[in-house]
Design an enzyme around this catalytic site. Structure first.
Site: not given
Length: 371
Positions: A54, A270
């Site tokens: 991420d 997301e």
């Protein structure tokens, strides 16, 4: 219907992992386990001493700083809530340029030092203003839902150094929820936070405007209706609070209508990330269970954003979460896969050059096609 999709995705993932089982070391020419050699991947991990995912990359004072999740080993099996992602702290990566030496910083923030948080320090982001660095992060609070887990909120911590350590505010940002905060600062200095994620990110539990602790654990299961949107909200000048109520960051199809919930190759799941190029706002995001990175383009930081295509094809591993920056006259995509571990919850950050066509469209990248 959702279980059927999950089963199909799982079978596809199992096949993909069997085909591209990865090495234990990034520089291993032919792994002993007989899996795909490192040369099978387009890019190699930036670091291999810790697991990272991420990646939120930023350029501060000409240097690149990457704010990733810090993956850790856990016996928790994979599930739709993401319980296998048990991260508990953050460590910042830095480098002078792409291709240069990467430094792994010490712990920048630990969940034990966040008064309101209980567990799962997921994908963070950072920003800078007036001598202060801001670290934005999601974590579960100390409430209990039907699964015995807390609700995701978004916190903020500050430091005078981009590497930290960061000191967290005692409470989460008021009116914040879900996960994956990403802060974009426009040319006029106004900052906007983009956030949200369905399934384990709980965005579907906020569909009515109020949190339902017993709500759905996946999406709304309404494939013929507009998909759940990620959120966008203007930040106050203090960079610690919202200046308004969060709005929907709507993604439109070619017909000018919102993308539907059943359109799993285009709908939001997301990992929002926004950047601006040639006066246009690029809203980029992950499709989750179909494993694409997509982009949509708008004329306002609020959107709506018209779907434009795929940025990145599926990586090895389940999740795709990214960031995009400009440095040394080039555009760069930071992402992650599971080359080092072959486990969904133990990932490694990578970077590759992003190429724009003259019309502003982005050329799609295949992470499993060697350069």
């Amino acid at each position: 219907m959702m279980k059927a999709r999950i089963t199909t995705a799982a079978l596809c993932l199992t096949s993909a992992l069997a085909l591209v089982a990865c090495s234990k070391a990034a520089n291993e020419a032919q792994p002993a386990n007989g899996g795909a050699p490192a040369s099978a991947f387009r890019d190699q991990p930036l670091v291999n001493e810790i697991y990272t995912a991420d990646p939120s990359a930023h350029v501060f004072d000409g240097k690149i700083y990457i704010y990733p999740s810090h993956d850790i080993e856990t016996p928790t099996p994979d599930d739709d809530l993401g319980n296998q992602y048990a991260m508990r702290d953050y460590r910042v990566l830095s480098m002078d340029k792409v291709g240069g030496k990467v430094t792994v910083g010490p712990v920048a923030l630990d969940v034990k030092d966040v008064p309101w948080a209980s567990q799962q320090m997921w994908a963070p982001d950072a920003a800078y203003k007036d001598g202060t660095y801001y670290l934005y992060f999601p974590a579960r609070d100390k409430s209990k839902d039907k699964n015995g887990l807390g609700a995701f909120r978004i916190g903020v911590a500050t430091s005078k150094s981009p590497m930290g350590p960061f000191v967290a505010e005692k409470d989460p940002i008021p009116d914040s929820f879900s996960m994956d905060p990403a802060v974009f600062t426009d040319d006029d200095g106004t900052a906007y936070m983009y956030f949200g994620g369905i399934w384990g990110g709980q965005l579907q539990r906020w569909a009515t405007g109020k949190y339902d602790p017993n709500g759905s654990d996946t999406d709304l299961m309404k494939d013929d209706q507009p998909a759940l949107s990620g959120k966008v909200v203007k930040m106050n000048p203090d960079m610690k609070t919202f200046a308004e109520s969060p709005r929907d960051a709507v993604i439109l199809g070619e017909d000018g209508k919102p993308v539907l919930g059943g359109d799993h190759e285009r709908r939001f799941f997301e990992a929002s990330w926004v950047f601006k190029k040639d006066g246009k706002y690029y809203y980029t995001y992950s499709t989750g269970d179909t494993h694409f990175l997509n982009y949509a383009i708008g004329t306002s930081p609020y959107g709506p954003f018209k779907y434009a295509g795929h940025i990145l094809k599926p990586v090895q591993g389940w999740t795709t979460h990214h960031s995009i920056i400009q440095h040394d006259g080039k555009w760069w995509l930071f992402y992650a896969d599971t080359q080092l571990s072959n486990k969904n919850h133990l990932r490694n950050v990578k970077v590759t050059e992003l190429t724009f066509n003259p019309d502003g469209s982005i050329q799609t990248i295949d992470p499993m096609k060697a350069k």
